[in-house]
Design an enzyme around this catalytic site. Sequence first.
Site, mmCIF file in Angstrom:
data_model
loop_
_atom_site.group_PDB
_atom_site.id
_atom_site.type_symbol
_atom_site.label_atom_id
_atom_site.label_comp_id
_atom_site.label_asym_id
_atom_site.label_seq_id
_atom_site.Cartn_x
_atom_site.Cartn_y
_atom_site.Cartn_z
ATOM 1 N N ASP A 78 0.840 -1.198 0.000
ATOM 2 C CA ASP A 78 0.000 0.000 0.000
ATOM 3 C C ASP A 78 0.877 1.251 0.000
ATOM 4 O OD1 ASP A 78 -2.626 1.237 0.199
ATOM 5 O OD2 ASP A 78 -2.029 1.837 2.210
ATOM 6 N N ASN A 102 -18.067 -0.486 -8.147
ATOM 7 C CA ASN A 102 -19.380 -0.276 -7.546
ATOM 8 C C ASN A 102 -19.487 -1.011 -6.206
ATOM 9 O OD1 ASN A 102 -21.829 0.962 -7.673
ATOM 10 N ND2 ASN A 102 -22.712 -0.402 -9.187
ATOM 11 N N ASN A 122 -10.836 -6.703 -14.050
ATOM 12 C CA ASN A 122 -11.833 -7.546 -14.716
ATOM 13 C C ASN A 122 -11.179 -8.638 -15.560
ATOM 14 O OD1 ASN A 122 -14.272 -6.644 -13.703
ATOM 15 N ND2 ASN A 122 -14.353 -4.916 -15.109
ATOM 16 N N HIS A 169 -11.592 3.975 -14.096
ATOM 17 C CA HIS A 169 -12.573 2.927 -13.789
ATOM 18 C C HIS A 169 -12.834 2.851 -12.289
ATOM 19 C CE1 HIS A 169 -13.502 -1.656 -13.577
ATOM 20 N NE2 HIS A 169 -14.605 -0.941 -13.536
ATOM 21 N N ASP A 197 -26.814 14.891 -17.751
ATOM 22 C CA ASP A 197 -27.499 13.788 -18.425
ATOM 23 C C ASP A 197 -28.456 14.402 -19.439
ATOM 24 O OD1 ASP A 197 -27.733 10.587 -17.406
ATOM 25 O OD2 ASP A 197 -29.241 11.256 -18.850
ATOM 26 N N SER A 254 -15.583 -0.322 -17.839
ATOM 27 C CA SER A 254 -15.009 -1.435 -17.070
ATOM 28 C C SER A 254 -14.291 -2.433 -17.971
ATOM 29 C CB SER A 254 -16.108 -2.144 -16.278
ATOM 30 O OG SER A 254 -17.158 -2.527 -17.130
ATOM 31 N N MET A 272 -24.377 5.142 -10.833
ATOM 32 C CA MET A 272 -22.916 5.273 -10.924
ATOM 33 C C MET A 272 -22.511 6.744 -10.951
ATOM 34 S SD MET A 272 -20.514 3.181 -10.802
ATOM 35 C CE MET A 272 -18.893 2.659 -11.226
ATOM 36 N N GLU A 317 -8.970 2.253 -11.157
ATOM 37 C CA GLU A 317 -7.976 1.911 -12.188
ATOM 38 C C GLU A 317 -7.838 3.103 -13.125
ATOM 39 O OE1 GLU A 317 -7.893 -2.703 -13.473
ATOM 40 O OE2 GLU A 317 -9.849 -1.789 -13.676
ATOM 41 N N VAL A 368 -23.737 4.396 -20.603
ATOM 42 C CA VAL A 368 -23.865 2.932 -20.720
ATOM 43 C C VAL A 368 -22.633 2.293 -21.358
ATOM 44 C CG1 VAL A 368 -26.373 2.891 -20.784
ATOM 45 C CG2 VAL A 368 -25.109 3.144 -22.918
#
Length: 725
Positions: free
Chosen positions: A297, A454, A501, A451, A344, A430, A325, A463, A402
């Site tokens: 760390d 959640n 991921n 990134h 938005d 992601s 998000m 990331e 999205v």
Amino acid sequence: MIYQGKAISVARSGDDIATLTFDLKDESINKLSSAVVAELEEVVEALQAESGLAGLVIGSAKDVFIVGADITEFHGMFEQGEDQIEAMLERVHGIFNAIEDLPFPTVTAINGLALGGGCEVALATDFRVMAEGAKFGLPETKLGILPGWGGCVRLPRLIGADNAIEWIAGGSENKAADALKMGAVDVVVPGEELEAAALDILARAKAGDLDYLARREEKTGPLKLGPIEQMMAFETAKGYVAGKAGPHYPAPIEAIKVIQKGAGEARGRAQAIEAKAFAKLALTEVCYNLVGLFLNDQLVKKKAGKYEKQAQAVKQSAVLGAGIMGGGIAYQSASKGTPILMKDIKGEAIELGLREARKLFAKQVERGKLTTEQMAERLTNIRPTLSYGDFGSVDLVVEAVVENPKVKEAVLTEVEGVVGEGTILTSNTSTISITRLARNLERPENFCGMHFFNPVHRMPLVEVIRGEKTGDAAVAATVAYARAMGKTPIVVNDCPGFLVNRVLFPYFGGFSQLVEQGADFQRVDKVMEKFGWPMGPAYLLDVVGMDTAVHAGEVMAEGFPERMASMGGEGGKSVIQLMVEKERLGQKNDKGFYAYEEDRKGKPRKVSDEAAIELVKGVAKERREFSDEEIIARMMVPLCLETVRCLEDGIVGSAAEADMALIYGIGFPPFRGGALRYIDAMGVVAFVERAEGLAEELGPLYAPTDRLRQMAQAGERFYSTKTQG
């Protein structure tokens, strides 16, 4: 001047007061390395030899008092074995006891953090005065050990066994007001009045108004608790702490046992009990891994700090895409003081994002972390908007629309046209390649991935993804913004799924194959939770969302077809794809591998679901029992191998960063230290043999790399020696 060293100086102030000052040369903080402890030993001898002293003040010339022992020395020190550890502790006890036994009153002035060994230095003096913003505590259990320099002996005698157990088992850093309430310190004053308060206490002790010898007697004698009180305090605490700490973290329970065993003893015997327990814990794998975690760390923070130094400041940010998000990102930015625009195209999405942010702020108020006034003030840091009107003054934009490359490309091209030339654009994708998303941008050097995981407010990792054309300035600004948001950024290079991921999906692939071959998914979950994961793979897939997992799996299969294209089940369909077909998407529609009901707090609670069990049975070729060991190997080997590949491919810069990303990003069991420490603990030779055996049956997902085989032959490790973090 009575003493002058590289870390400690002692001077006489007035005729008869000695002031001992910690000020470690060439460091921004004070820590008790072996060299500093050696100086402290010399200091004590000098104080004992000095005539005419009537009091001692211990303080610091830095912004902190002492942050604790020098943890970088731990692995090397602990390698020397139990006897050597006990001898080291005995020596330090001798030094601290000599401070406690000085023939005049002593006081510590705590001006910042006094943690671990720093707290134990303060406990050795008769009195403690504390600055209002300072913190006081014994966090050793977080490293898999317990306070070993007298903390388990002195603190219970000072604040009572129950309070001491709470502090020590919880490893908490305690505010000045709480320390005063507990009786751990005698006075709390503004920082500028600290020295005067310390001298005032000594004057009162000298005048006989404060009985410093009675204080000593209390700290050096047995704990004043009757047998029934002892049993109630300790046995109740053991049950509660065992439930909180879990079976993988022995230190909190061991600390309670040490306090209990030493309760009826005077100082020397109680300290010997503490030393023995410390030495045993110091040699455990859990301690080795948790100390390694701390060092990793520190390395990650150091790297981020270097980027931060060269970064342009982010004074105004923006998030594109409200929703859960976007609302989470807006909340995190606003709560840490960076104003953010939330844009938005739909008013209802904006309302959803604001509702999410309000809900998170309200929880902070409920917990007493914020006042309603502070909540209202921080909410004004979020400005909702349906247009790009104010984007000319934005320093950094987070795109969080999205997970569709065409939509993201269109939005990024659009926003690039309305922001300033130096504005940094980032994508909260992601899985989608950053290099691909940069194709249509005029200034790809100003674009990188950012990134979040959640839920944003809880997950510490961000990331930061460098695409082929990403410039250093974009990476530096994004790292600095992530740090300003209270996150731990790790810089990785671009590839499908990036680091976390990409590593997670072979784990899901191992799970799919297990289910296809007849494993009971609920049993797999139980085994992996017992192994140390916060949730098993089926439960995790429900949380991630089955449709999200299928989409990400397709990206991985396209990027790494040899290993990841064959992760399907019967007829090419995986159990995850089948769940999507049957509209079982997980928590988002209350049915996946499990069904979900609201608990009393309104949170989803998983319950077993016969429909899911029958559906999964349809995927399996036959019902088959697997041992715990087989399940662990089938799940962990592909995850660990993909981590190895990411390191070899240069996706991540070091073993330390890879391991920290998995711990912070997907909850890899911290006490196991990360995927690469896990391989080291098993032994690279044993791991390669296990992987090769599985690869024969299960294919390339389990095949070790050539470089890993070479490491096995050469006797190499990822952390080259045990003394390295």
